[in-house]
Enzyme design. Structure first.
Site, PDB file in Angstrom:
ATOM      1  N   GLY A   1       0.838  -1.190   0.000  1.00  0.00           N
ATOM      2  CA  GLY A   1       0.000   0.000   0.000  1.00  0.00           C
ATOM      3  C   GLY A   1       0.870   1.236   0.000  1.00  0.00           C
ATOM      4  O   GLY A   1       2.022   1.194   0.435  1.00  0.00           O
TER       5      GLY A   1
ATOM      6  N   GLN B   1       3.306   9.857   1.022  1.00  0.00           N
ATOM      7  CA  GLN B   1       4.560   9.091   0.998  1.00  0.00           C
ATOM      8  C   GLN B   1       5.385   9.360  -0.247  1.00  0.00           C
ATOM      9  O   GLN B   1       6.552   8.958  -0.319  1.00  0.00           O
ATOM     10  CB  GLN B   1       4.261   7.586   1.093  1.00  0.00           C
ATOM     11  CG  GLN B   1       3.638   7.182   2.428  1.00  0.00           C
ATOM     12  CD  GLN B   1       3.426   5.689   2.507  1.00  0.00           C
ATOM     13  OE1 GLN B   1       2.402   5.192   2.076  1.00  0.00           O
ATOM     14  NE2 GLN B   1       4.404   4.970   3.030  1.00  0.00           N
TER      15      GLN B   1
ATOM     16  N   CYS C   1       6.054  -0.135   7.103  1.00  0.00           N
ATOM     17  CA  CYS C   1       5.689   1.010   6.282  1.00  0.00           C
ATOM     18  C   CYS C   1       6.888   1.415   5.436  1.00  0.00           C
ATOM     19  O   CYS C   1       8.015   1.448   5.936  1.00  0.00           O
ATOM     20  CB  CYS C   1       5.270   2.166   7.190  1.00  0.00           C
ATOM     21  SG  CYS C   1       4.794   3.651   6.300  1.00  0.00           S
TER      22      CYS C   1
ATOM     23  N   HIS D   1      -4.359   1.450   7.575  1.00  0.00           N
ATOM     24  CA  HIS D   1      -2.994   1.991   7.596  1.00  0.00           C
ATOM     25  C   HIS D   1      -2.864   3.142   6.591  1.00  0.00           C
ATOM     26  O   HIS D   1      -2.336   4.217   6.928  1.00  0.00           O
ATOM     27  CB  HIS D   1      -2.009   0.853   7.277  1.00  0.00           C
ATOM     28  CG  HIS D   1      -0.574   1.258   7.221  1.00  0.00           C
ATOM     29  ND1 HIS D   1       0.366   0.823   8.128  1.00  0.00           N
ATOM     30  CD2 HIS D   1       0.100   2.080   6.354  1.00  0.00           C
ATOM     31  CE1 HIS D   1       1.542   1.354   7.823  1.00  0.00           C
ATOM     32  NE2 HIS D   1       1.417   2.112   6.745  1.00  0.00           N
ATOM     33  N   GLU D   2      -3.371   2.913   5.382  1.00  0.00           N
ATOM     34  CA  GLU D   2      -3.248   3.953   4.352  1.00  0.00           C
ATOM     35  C   GLU D   2      -4.159   5.139   4.658  1.00  0.00           C
ATOM     36  O   GLU D   2      -3.772   6.295   4.447  1.00  0.00           O
ATOM     37  CB  GLU D   2      -3.551   3.377   2.964  1.00  0.00           C
ATOM     38  CG  GLU D   2      -2.655   2.224   2.531  1.00  0.00           C
ATOM     39  CD  GLU D   2      -1.173   2.496   2.690  1.00  0.00           C
ATOM     40  OE1 GLU D   2      -0.737   3.655   2.569  1.00  0.00           O
ATOM     41  OE2 GLU D   2      -0.432   1.531   2.967  1.00  0.00           O
TER      42      GLU D   2
HETATM   43 ZN    ZN Z   1       2.652   3.295   5.594  1.00  0.00          ZN
END
Ligand code: ZN
Length: 155
Positions: A46, A51, A89, A131-132
């Site tokens: 993901g 990011q 991550c 999480h995303e």
């Molecule tokens: Zn992450």
């Protein structure tokens, strides 16, 4: 398509609340293609736009051979039942750890053309969605981590 540079923990971009996408155009599609390539090349499951340095509500996910693109996602349901499992991550090097997440979540989002859809995920997909989604709120899993995962000390 092009690889984008990953932002890493400590970069203030990862702590910002992202803005909604309003225009569904070629620059969005290029970004989505680049995010997918960047995720795949880094063996991620993901990736959220911050990011790659973009403070917008955009997520790509690749779980269970299902590739998802979520624009402006909203969590519309989360089960009271939770699961604790290990997360890592691409923006956090060298740390993985246990995080409690709902076992099932439903997310409403738009596709790359602006069409609304709903996806319900269980287990690992639910975890990836949460999480995303957290990334878009400026939250990293390390803020929710119960304890770190140390593979050399666990079977
Ligand atoms: Zn992450």
């Amino acid at each position: 398509m092009a690889l984008r540079t990953l932002t890493k923990k400590g970069n203030p971009i990862l702590e910002k609340k992202c803005k909604d996408v309003k225009e569904y155009n070629e620059s969005l599609w290029t970004l989505l293609d680049d995010m997918r390539e960047t995720m795949t090349k880094n063996n991620g499951c993901g990736l959220a736009a911050p990011q790659v340095g973009i403070i917008k509500n955009i997520v790509v996910i690749d779980v269970n051979n299902m590739q998802l693109e979520l624009i402006n996602p909203k969590i519309t349901y989360q089960s009271k039942e939770t699961e604790v499992d290990v997360e890592g991550c691409l923006s956090v090097d060298g740390i993985s750890g246990y995080v409690e997440r709902p076992r099932v979540v439903t997310v409403k989002a738009n596709d790359r053309y602006g069409n609304e859809f709903t996806i319900t995920g269980e287990g690992y997909l639910a975890r990836a969605l949460c999480h995303e989604y957290d990334h878009l709120q400026g939250i990293l899993f390390t803020q929710k981590m119960i304890k770190p995962y140390k593979p050399d000390k666990e079977k």
